[in-house]
Write an enzyme that holds these catalytic residues in place. Sequence first.
Site, PDB file in Angstrom:
ATOM      1  N   THR A 126       0.775  -1.231  -0.009  1.00  0.00           N
ATOM      2  CA  THR A 126       0.096  -0.108   0.085  1.00  0.00           C
ATOM      3  C   THR A 126       0.973   1.211  -0.233  1.00  0.00           C
ATOM      4  O   THR A 126       1.975   1.037   0.574  1.00  0.00           O
ATOM      5  CB  THR A 126      -0.918   0.002   1.214  1.00  0.00           C
ATOM      6  OG1 THR A 126      -1.534   1.290   1.206  1.00  0.00           O
ATOM      7  CG2 THR A 126      -0.101  -0.433   2.488  1.00  0.00           C
ATOM      8  N   ASP A 127       0.356   2.355  -0.486  1.00  0.00           N
ATOM      9  CA  ASP A 127       0.995   3.625  -0.409  1.00  0.00           C
ATOM     10  C   ASP A 127       1.114   4.119   0.970  1.00  0.00           C
ATOM     11  O   ASP A 127       1.768   5.170   1.345  1.00  0.00           O
ATOM     12  CB  ASP A 127       0.368   4.719  -1.474  1.00  0.00           C
ATOM     13  CG  ASP A 127      -1.181   5.000  -1.059  1.00  0.00           C
ATOM     14  OD1 ASP A 127      -1.564   4.152  -0.157  1.00  0.00           O
ATOM     15  OD2 ASP A 127      -1.820   5.685  -1.687  1.00  0.00           O
ATOM     16  N   GLU A 128       0.381   3.329   2.015  1.00  0.00           N
ATOM     17  CA  GLU A 128       0.336   4.212   3.355  1.00  0.00           C
ATOM     18  C   GLU A 128       1.685   3.655   4.078  1.00  0.00           C
ATOM     19  O   GLU A 128       1.856   4.570   5.120  1.00  0.00           O
ATOM     20  CB  GLU A 128      -0.881   3.327   4.147  1.00  0.00           C
ATOM     21  CG  GLU A 128      -2.120   3.789   3.622  1.00  0.00           C
ATOM     22  CD  GLU A 128      -3.328   3.425   4.776  1.00  0.00           C
ATOM     23  OE1 GLU A 128      -2.927   3.050   5.721  1.00  0.00           O
ATOM     24  OE2 GLU A 128      -4.396   3.279   3.966  1.00  0.00           O
TER      25      GLU A 128
ATOM     26  N   TYR B  98      -1.996  -0.789  11.071  1.00  0.00           N
ATOM     27  CA  TYR B  98      -2.041  -1.149   9.776  1.00  0.00           C
ATOM     28  C   TYR B  98      -0.900  -0.876   8.991  1.00  0.00           C
ATOM     29  O   TYR B  98      -0.134  -1.926   8.476  1.00  0.00           O
ATOM     30  CB  TYR B  98      -3.375  -1.014   9.292  1.00  0.00           C
ATOM     31  CG  TYR B  98      -3.362  -1.298   7.568  1.00  0.00           C
ATOM     32  CD1 TYR B  98      -3.346  -2.473   6.961  1.00  0.00           C
ATOM     33  CD2 TYR B  98      -3.197   0.020   6.679  1.00  0.00           C
ATOM     34  CE1 TYR B  98      -3.561  -2.914   5.738  1.00  0.00           C
ATOM     35  CE2 TYR B  98      -3.216  -0.479   5.392  1.00  0.00           C
ATOM     36  CZ  TYR B  98      -3.353  -1.565   4.895  1.00  0.00           C
ATOM     37  OH  TYR B  98      -3.355  -1.997   3.576  1.00  0.00           O
TER      38      TYR B  98
ATOM     39  N   LYS C 211       2.248  -3.421   7.193  1.00  0.00           N
ATOM     40  CA  LYS C 211       2.396  -3.482   5.993  1.00  0.00           C
ATOM     41  C   LYS C 211       3.803  -3.054   5.687  1.00  0.00           C
ATOM     42  O   LYS C 211       4.617  -3.875   4.665  1.00  0.00           O
ATOM     43  CB  LYS C 211       1.625  -2.844   4.818  1.00  0.00           C
ATOM     44  CG  LYS C 211       0.140  -3.139   5.277  1.00  0.00           C
ATOM     45  CD  LYS C 211      -0.060  -4.810   4.619  1.00  0.00           C
ATOM     46  CE  LYS C 211      -0.102  -4.628   3.214  1.00  0.00           C
ATOM     47  NZ  LYS C 211      -0.385  -5.918   2.753  1.00  0.00           N
TER      48      LYS C 211
HETATM   49  P1  NAD Z   1      -9.837  -7.334   2.493  1.00  0.00           P
HETATM   50  O1  NAD Z   1      -9.691  -7.122   3.742  1.00  0.00           O
HETATM   51  O2  NAD Z   1     -10.957  -7.052   1.761  1.00  0.00           O
HETATM   52  O3  NAD Z   1      -9.369  -8.910   2.199  1.00  0.00           O
HETATM   53  C1  NAD Z   1      -8.347  -9.618   2.744  1.00  0.00           C
HETATM   54  C2  NAD Z   1      -8.582 -10.954   2.609  1.00  0.00           C
HETATM   55  O4  NAD Z   1      -7.527 -11.754   3.019  1.00  0.00           O
HETATM   56  C3  NAD Z   1      -9.946 -11.558   3.033  1.00  0.00           C
HETATM   57  O5  NAD Z   1     -10.387 -12.515   2.066  1.00  0.00           O
HETATM   58  C4  NAD Z   1      -9.551 -12.504   4.161  1.00  0.00           C
HETATM   59  O6  NAD Z   1     -10.260 -13.651   4.338  1.00  0.00           O
HETATM   60  C5  NAD Z   1      -7.988 -13.000   3.776  1.00  0.00           C
HETATM   61  N1  NAD Z   1      -7.139 -13.137   5.023  1.00  0.00           N
HETATM   62  C6  NAD Z   1      -6.863 -12.255   6.031  1.00  0.00           C
HETATM   63  N2  NAD Z   1      -6.063 -13.013   6.973  1.00  0.00           N
HETATM   64  C7  NAD Z   1      -5.873 -14.002   6.624  1.00  0.00           C
HETATM   65  C8  NAD Z   1      -4.970 -15.213   6.756  1.00  0.00           C
HETATM   66  N3  NAD Z   1      -4.304 -15.181   7.922  1.00  0.00           N
HETATM   67  N4  NAD Z   1      -4.557 -16.330   6.038  1.00  0.00           N
HETATM   68  C9  NAD Z   1      -5.398 -16.286   4.802  1.00  0.00           C
HETATM   69  N5  NAD Z   1      -6.367 -15.282   4.321  1.00  0.00           N
HETATM   70  C10 NAD Z   1      -6.361 -14.211   5.067  1.00  0.00           C
HETATM   71  O7  NAD Z   1      -8.579  -6.703   1.843  1.00  0.00           O
HETATM   72  P2  NAD Z   1      -8.416  -5.768   0.559  1.00  0.00           P
HETATM   73  O8  NAD Z   1      -8.722  -4.380   0.632  1.00  0.00           O
HETATM   74  O9  NAD Z   1      -8.830  -6.457  -0.710  1.00  0.00           O
HETATM   75  O10 NAD Z   1      -6.582  -5.700   0.368  1.00  0.00           O
HETATM   76  C11 NAD Z   1      -5.983  -6.471  -0.217  1.00  0.00           C
HETATM   77  C12 NAD Z   1      -4.367  -6.383  -0.148  1.00  0.00           C
HETATM   78  O11 NAD Z   1      -4.037  -5.163  -0.970  1.00  0.00           O
HETATM   79  C13 NAD Z   1      -3.935  -6.266   1.106  1.00  0.00           C
HETATM   80  O12 NAD Z   1      -2.743  -6.761   1.308  1.00  0.00           O
HETATM   81  C14 NAD Z   1      -4.009  -4.685   1.642  1.00  0.00           C
HETATM   82  O13 NAD Z   1      -2.756  -4.134   2.360  1.00  0.00           O
HETATM   83  C15 NAD Z   1      -3.583  -4.222   0.172  1.00  0.00           C
HETATM   84  N6  NAD Z   1      -3.964  -2.595  -0.194  1.00  0.00           N
HETATM   85  C16 NAD Z   1      -5.180  -2.276  -0.311  1.00  0.00           C
HETATM   86  C17 NAD Z   1      -5.847  -1.206  -0.857  1.00  0.00           C
HETATM   87  C18 NAD Z   1      -7.216  -0.918  -0.599  1.00  0.00           C
HETATM   88  O14 NAD Z   1      -7.706   0.281  -1.165  1.00  0.00           O
HETATM   89  N7  NAD Z   1      -8.374  -1.469  -0.082  1.00  0.00           N
HETATM   90  C19 NAD Z   1      -4.988  -0.288  -1.469  1.00  0.00           C
HETATM   91  C20 NAD Z   1      -3.442  -0.927  -1.438  1.00  0.00           C
HETATM   92  C21 NAD Z   1      -3.076  -1.990  -1.098  1.00  0.00           C
HETATM   93  O1  TDX Z   2     -16.837   6.029   7.805  1.00  0.00           O
HETATM   94  C1  TDX Z   2     -15.770   6.454   7.429  1.00  0.00           C
HETATM   95  N1  TDX Z   2     -15.785   7.768   7.276  1.00  0.00           N
HETATM   96  C2  TDX Z   2     -14.490   8.444   6.881  1.00  0.00           C
HETATM   97  O2  TDX Z   2     -14.785   9.751   6.834  1.00  0.00           O
HETATM   98  C3  TDX Z   2     -14.534   5.537   7.019  1.00  0.00           C
HETATM   99  C4  TDX Z   2     -14.642   3.947   7.070  1.00  0.00           C
HETATM  100  C5  TDX Z   2     -13.502   6.307   6.667  1.00  0.00           C
HETATM  101  N2  TDX Z   2     -13.490   7.678   6.385  1.00  0.00           N
HETATM  102  C6  TDX Z   2     -12.330   8.351   5.937  1.00  0.00           C
HETATM  103  C7  TDX Z   2     -10.858   7.738   6.586  1.00  0.00           C
HETATM  104  C8  TDX Z   2      -9.914   7.960   5.095  1.00  0.00           C
HETATM  105  O3  TDX Z   2      -9.360   9.330   5.139  1.00  0.00           O
HETATM  106  O4  TDX Z   2     -12.204   7.988   4.396  1.00  0.00           O
HETATM  107  C9  TDX Z   2     -11.003   7.815   3.778  1.00  0.00           C
HETATM  108  C10 TDX Z   2     -10.897   6.331   3.449  1.00  0.00           C
HETATM  109  O5  TDX Z   2     -11.050   5.438   4.505  1.00  0.00           O
HETATM  110  P1  TDX Z   2     -10.703   3.700   4.481  1.00  0.00           P
HETATM  111  O6  TDX Z   2     -11.599   3.332   3.445  1.00  0.00           O
HETATM  112  O7  TDX Z   2     -10.712   3.189   5.726  1.00  0.00           O
HETATM  113  O8  TDX Z   2      -9.508   3.833   3.671  1.00  0.00           O
HETATM  114  P2  TDX Z   2      -7.773   4.179   4.158  1.00  0.00           P
HETATM  115  O9  TDX Z   2      -7.702   4.335   5.598  1.00  0.00           O
HETATM  116  O10 TDX Z   2      -7.648   5.166   3.082  1.00  0.00           O
HETATM  117  O11 TDX Z   2      -7.135   2.843   3.902  1.00  0.00           O
HETATM  118  C11 TDX Z   2      -7.492   2.061   2.349  1.00  0.00           C
HETATM  119  O12 TDX Z   2      -6.466   2.484   1.578  1.00  0.00           O
HETATM  120  C12 TDX Z   2      -5.196   1.953   1.482  1.00  0.00           C
HETATM  121  C13 TDX Z   2      -7.551   0.635   2.589  1.00  0.00           C
HETATM  122  O13 TDX Z   2      -8.408   0.168   3.571  1.00  0.00           O
HETATM  123  C14 TDX Z   2      -6.148   0.073   2.988  1.00  0.00           C
HETATM  124  O14 TDX Z   2      -6.264  -1.299   3.031  1.00  0.00           O
HETATM  125  C15 TDX Z   2      -4.992   0.410   1.915  1.00  0.00           C
HETATM  126  O15 TDX Z   2      -3.806   0.043   2.407  1.00  0.00           O
END
Ligand code: NAD
Ligand code: TDX
Length: 342
Positions: A127-129, A154, A158
Amino acid sequence: MREFLPKNIVVTGGAGFIGSNFVHWMVDNQPDVHVTVLDALTYAGNRESLAGISDDRMSFVRGDICDVDLVDRLFSDVDAVVHFAAESHNDNSIADPEPFLRTNVRGTFVLLEAARKHGVRFHHISTDEVYGDLALDDPSRFTEETPYRPSSPYSSTKASSDLLVRAWHRTYGVEATISNCSNNYGPRQHIEKFIPRQITNILCGIRPKLYGDGLNVRDWIHTEDHSSAVWAILTRGRIGETYLIGADGERSNVDVLHAILKGMGRSTDDFDWVRDRPGHDRRYAIDASKLRAELGWEPVHTDFTKGLASTIEWYKENGGWWRGSKDATEAKYAKQEQRGNQ
Ligand code: NAD
Ligand code: TDX
């Protein structure tokens, strides 16, 4: 450049949001690849997210990435792993960090050890975080050279996992690549996350909730564009390299919420301001020049309003996928409010 064309890949976390979209993208676009999904089906995983995919294209294994024997067995006859599995929600990591250490750090270690033993190519999804945040008035964006400065439990786990991957590449020669992507949106995202939480709130008659002053900026990318970028890096990226993935989608949270409200026919002031997230990162912004220049990758979903409209439609049409978890998700947020997020 020689292309790496795997025949059998393991996708960890393939029942989650981005992982399941990647599996669908693979099935639709890469007919010669067989996918084995390894997913523990935690609260964030949903087997239904992979519905409709035939057995000859995908096998599903319910299991934990921390299970050494299982991972060892699965890695004994595949060419590559794309590692999405993680605890992924910042708010949860603030309330209870331990599962984040276990899955994100130890789980990545277990996978790396198996990849080392079996000579499996490793693509790590990050992630960019890990780069911390930028000020709103800072003209710069994150690049592959930006120092790591994670803020939350988190993002620090990562960052730790990224460092493990780099070390396993340098010390043991594991053939690894890493991608750090910005915020994804699209279908099948868990309703704890910002965009689907607000869409499903509106569908349930609950007012959307905006943290702090709403001016925090996230750099949005459609999850299908993330999938195509991951495939480009896995098959054509240079071993040992990191690639940032982003699609120039910076938007403030309040602007995104206004777009959701407008898209669902509501007044733009029909939401609640709520307590801010502790340590809330101000702004993320990705410079994806390396990915674009080196691998020729380009995003397809560049119209955010259109992408958001189809995402809203998906949640309207797929109530069966999310309604069962709505009460529990909002109960978790209610508890968070009571505790003051600590
Ligand atoms: P998500 O929470 O929707 O999905 C995570 C999945 O991993 C789930 O299906 C869960 O059951 C599985 N999981 C969790 N713990 C596990 C374990 N111990 N063993 C096997 N499976 C397990 O997450 P997401 O938003 O799809 O993110 C996927 C990846 O992308 C993560 O690595 C996250 O850090 C990265 N990422 C997410 C975002 C975003 O915007 N959501 C952005 C950048 C990077
Ligand atoms: O109810 C809400 N109200 C609100 O204002 C929630 C759930 C979030 N927010 C804000 C917090 C953040 O600034 O919205 C923005 C986005 O929040 P999230 O969806 O929780 O995402 P963020 O914390 O930015 O992280 C996401 O992007 C990077 C993913 O969850 C991570 O897994 C990924 O690494």
